[in-house]
Enzyme design. Structure first.
Site, PDB file in Angstrom:
ATOM      1  N   PRO A  76       0.825  -1.215   0.000  1.00  0.00           N
ATOM      2  CA  PRO A  76       0.000   0.000   0.000  1.00  0.00           C
ATOM      3  C   PRO A  76       0.856   1.262   0.000  1.00  0.00           C
ATOM      4  CG  PRO A  76      -0.695  -1.559   1.706  1.00  0.00           C
ATOM      5  CD  PRO A  76       0.618  -2.044   1.183  1.00  0.00           C
ATOM      6  N   PRO A  77       0.266   2.403  -0.322  1.00  0.00           N
ATOM      7  CA  PRO A  77       1.027   3.657  -0.313  1.00  0.00           C
ATOM      8  C   PRO A  77       1.497   4.017   1.097  1.00  0.00           C
ATOM      9  CG  PRO A  77      -1.036   3.896  -1.537  1.00  0.00           C
ATOM     10  CD  PRO A  77      -1.092   2.578  -0.856  1.00  0.00           C
ATOM     11  N   HIS A 106     -28.140   8.988  17.818  1.00  0.00           N
ATOM     12  CA  HIS A 106     -27.510   8.208  16.749  1.00  0.00           C
ATOM     13  C   HIS A 106     -26.159   7.661  17.215  1.00  0.00           C
ATOM     14  CE1 HIS A 106     -26.652   7.316  12.415  1.00  0.00           C
ATOM     15  NE2 HIS A 106     -25.398   7.422  12.861  1.00  0.00           N
ATOM     16  N   GLU A 107     -25.325   8.522  17.761  1.00  0.00           N
ATOM     17  CA  GLU A 107     -24.007   8.081  18.226  1.00  0.00           C
ATOM     18  C   GLU A 107     -24.121   7.178  19.447  1.00  0.00           C
ATOM     19  OE1 GLU A 107     -21.445   8.492  16.470  1.00  0.00           O
ATOM     20  OE2 GLU A 107     -22.292   9.920  15.058  1.00  0.00           O
ATOM     21  N   THR A 110       4.082   2.849   2.840  1.00  0.00           N
ATOM     22  CA  THR A 110       4.649   1.795   3.685  1.00  0.00           C
ATOM     23  C   THR A 110       6.169   1.764   3.651  1.00  0.00           C
ATOM     24  OG1 THR A 110       4.253   0.266   1.840  1.00  0.00           O
ATOM     25  CG2 THR A 110       2.631   0.291   3.615  1.00  0.00           C
ATOM     26  N   GLY A 111       6.808   2.610   2.850  1.00  0.00           N
ATOM     27  CA  GLY A 111       8.266   2.716   2.876  1.00  0.00           C
ATOM     28  C   GLY A 111       8.972   1.922   1.808  1.00  0.00           C
ATOM     29  N   THR A 123      10.075   3.008  -1.199  1.00  0.00           N
ATOM     30  CA  THR A 123      11.204   3.785  -1.716  1.00  0.00           C
ATOM     31  C   THR A 123      12.343   3.841  -0.701  1.00  0.00           C
ATOM     32  OG1 THR A 123       9.626   5.133  -2.960  1.00  0.00           O
ATOM     33  CG2 THR A 123      11.844   6.002  -2.706  1.00  0.00           C
ATOM     34  N   HIS A 167     -24.720   3.644  18.172  1.00  0.00           N
ATOM     35  CA  HIS A 167     -23.468   2.993  17.747  1.00  0.00           C
ATOM     36  C   HIS A 167     -22.691   2.476  18.954  1.00  0.00           C
ATOM     37  CE1 HIS A 167     -23.589   3.748  13.506  1.00  0.00           C
ATOM     38  NE2 HIS A 167     -23.651   5.070  13.637  1.00  0.00           N
TER      39      HIS A 167
END
Length: 669
Positions: free
Chosen positions: A234-235, A456-457, A237-238, A240, A460
């Site tokens: 994934p983008p 609502h919260e 993640t190191g 390079t 959850h």
């Protein structure tokens, strides 16, 4: 000892020289002459000046539209005309009078006729001279050509900068590679010590380092050094950073270039840059060539040449395939590449013999995140005894780039709050800022809307608290963040596989907000849009991907190869109807589970909603006070949950002890 002063060499810029020359020419062309001739009419010249016999010379400057007539008076007669106030400024230098005539030939005829009529007039001939355009007109003539030349030079220099061909190459260096060279003598080296986490990837990477350090060790046994290593993940993640660390460990030159740098508007440029890149790499061997985002040129070639194809990109890919097969084995050049879209790469590119190895660089787990935090926290001014493990537990699913962003955001928040050092709360605020967005405390709600958001919260939070496999709650707020009107933070259990029951509980917690609204107000609102979207996607994934439905049991329609486009599906219309029906049934059952849970704990929901309306933010300890200990696995609870339970038990024991003492006192009395 006297300090030697460094002489500053004066360099002349040729641009300023050319600008000075052009400015001088323009100024010189507009400079007025030292004398001031008088303007007269043709009639005045013929009837007054010509008949007087004082004319010494007549010159006609012929132009395209009109002609200028210059009249020179005899030097001994100028004083005669200076007595007239109109001509008192006449001088001896140059011509004294001038006027314009529309047609030089007609003026010549009229001039000759006047001379023939007057016998006492000296027959002074007319001198015709073409108009002198001057430097200004010459510049205006050649200016368009100069503009074209300047534009061509500008474009060639821009292309040189884009292609990295170096100064002086001009447009002819456009085919040169723009790869940047990180040399061990000129650049700071990055090693694997600078890369936190990724222990499994480091093991495979160290083998590649050993190939470059001791190639003979493998070639003596008949082995071949891998030609390519593909870093997939994934983008952020190191990938390079890992490639640079390999070059630093092996102590070899490192060429870095982006995949998009090969693609240009001119045909054949990409292939030329690929050839030039590998040519430079062979000269610096042993070395590493790193291509970031290789999917820009390595995307799978289209089977239909006329549909969604790019000839320039495909020719660049063909050249890359040729170079990877073309350069000699064991030449000491290893190609590293990184991508987060390996499924889109051409099969010919990722086959063995080109990219021999694929190293998976996943999102860091809790131990890796702790190591990454330690790397970035070294640069920050922290409060004493900052707990990196606590921060790692609060950031599940974060990449290395996200963790770097958290540390930077925490420093900014601490500075904004005028803290002398960064405290734990600054990091928690930074995580909330990145995950949920910026708080919008100035947003105004009507009392009815705010009450609806609170329930609502609370729905959850209640459902996730009592369902065993739902993610444990960290905190819930009704303060708007980003686009959300309220938000709840959970600490997901980092598991590699998820069971059907776990997905059911997660779905029920997503639908808890909508169920709470309906049970409390008898109506629903649009505030559950994001919850419904996530629940619908998860339900369809359970049925069509994970084979958890009745009709689609043990059947998956997930297309990992990308063979099916948006116009086709790997199942029939009848199966599609069954998938729709089963997904709806799963959502309805989960909604009923959420509703039943809320009905069972109706009083707790109301207490929690009222507490949210009062405090706007509710934490785990508040839920423990309202509902008691959470059922299920205590180890999966948020950090500090056990301390909350123990302190609550101690309070209860103290209150029970005080009650027993009072009861014994009454008995004695």
């Amino acid at each position: 000892m006297a300090r030697k002063e460094k002489k500053v060499e004066f360099q002349i810029n040729t641009k300023f020289i050319w600008l000075a020359i052009i400015a001088g020419i323009i100024i010189f062309s507009f400079v007025e002459p030292g004398y001031a001739p008088a303007e007269i009419t043709k009639k005045t010249f013929i009837d007054t000046i010509l008949v007087s016999g004082d004319v010494d010379k007549v010159q006609v400057i012929t132009g395209s539209k009109s002609s200028d007539v210059l009249v020179y008076i005899k030097s001994d007669r100028i004083a005669k005309y200076q007595k007239d106030k109109r001509w008192e400024n006449l001088t001896d230098g140059g011509h004294q009078f001038e006027f314009k005539v529309p047609d030089a030939s007609e003026f010549s005829k009229e001039y000759d006729q006047k001379i023939s009529e007057q016998e006492n007039i000296n027959a002074v001939p007319i001198h015709f001279k073409p108009e002198d355009k001057g430097w200004t007109d010459i510049l205006l003539t050649i200016f368009p050509f100069l503009l074209l030349v300047g534009f061509w030079i500008f474009i060639s220099r821009r292309m040189t900068g884009a292609s990295g061909g170096g100064p002086g190459g001009g447009i002819f260096s456009i085919g040169k590679s723009g790869a940047r060279l990180f040399d061990k003598e000129t650049d700071q080296q990055t090693t694997l010590k600078d890369v936190a986490g990724m222990e499994e990837a480091k093991v495979e990477i160290m083998e590649t380092v050993d190939f470059l350090r001791n190639p003979k060790k493998y070639t003596d046994l008949g082995g071949k050094i891998p030609k390519g290593v593909l870093l997939v993940g994934p983008p952020g993640t190191g990938k390079t950073l890992l490639a640079r660390a390999v070059a630093g460990e092996a102590n070899v030159p490192f060429f870095s270039i982006s995949g998009s740098s090969f693609v240009e508007m001119f045909v054949g440029v990409g292939a030329s840059r690929v050839r030039d890149l590998f040519k430079m790499a062979k000269e610096k061997a042993p070395c590493i060539v790193f291509i970031d985002e290789i999917d820009a040129i390595g995307r799978s070639r289209s089977k239909n040449p006329g549909f969604s194809s790019n000839d320039e990109r495909e020719s660049t890919l063909n050249q890359l395939l040729t170079e990877m097969d073309g350069f000699e084995t064991n030449s000491g050049v290893i190609l590293f590449a990184a991508t987060n879209r390996v499924d889109m790469l051409d099969k010919a590119l990722i086959r063995s013999g080109r990219f021999d190895r694929q190293i998976q660089v996943d999102l860091p787990e809790i131990k890796d995140r702790e190591a990454i935090f330690k790397v970035y926290l070294k640069k920050l001014k922290l409060e004493p005894n900052m707990d990196c493990s606590f921060l790692a537990r609060q950031t599940p699913g974060f990449s290395g780039a996200d963790i770097a962003n958290v540390c930077n955001e925490a420093a900014l928040i601490a500075a904004r709050n005028n803290h002398s050092s960064i405290v734990k709360q600054d990091f928690l605020d930074a995580i909330d800022r990145i995950v949920g967005g910026l708080e919008r405390k100035t947003k105004i709600f009507k009392p009815k809307e705010k009450r609806s958001i609170a329930f609502h919260e609370a729905g959850h939070a209640t459902v996730s608290w009592f369902l065993e496999y739902a993610n444990p709650l960290i905190k819930v707020t009704i303060i708007p963040r980003g686009k959300a009107l309220g938000a709840a933070w959970y600490l997901p259990d980092e598991r590699n596989i998820t069971t059907k029951e776990q997905m059911i509980h997660e779905l029920a917690s997503l639908l808890g907000g909508r169920a709470s609204e309906e049970l409390t107000f008898g109506d629903v609102s649009s505030g559950a849009l994001n919850d419904l979207e996530r629940a619908t996607k998860l339900a369809y994934a359970m049925v069509s991907y994970y084979g958890m439905g009745q009709v689609t049991s043990n059947t998956s329609y997930f297309d990992s190869t990308g063979e099916y486009s948006g116009f086709s599906k790997p199942y029939s219309e009848k199966t599609a109807e069954a998938i729709d029906k089963e997904a709806k049934e799963i959502i309805d059952n989960c909604y009923k589970l959420a509703s039943d849970t809320l009905k069972e704990h109706k009083d707790g929901v109301e207490k929690l909603a009222n507490l949210l309306l009062e405090k706007e933010v509710v934490f785990t300890e508040d839920l423990v006070d309202i509902f008691g200990p959470r059922p299920g696995n205590i180890e999966s609870m948020p950090d500090g949950y056990l301390d909350i339970i123990k302190s609550r038990e101690n309070k209860n024991n103290e209150s029970d002890g005080q009650g027993e003492e009072k009861q014994s006192d009454t008995e004695n009395n």
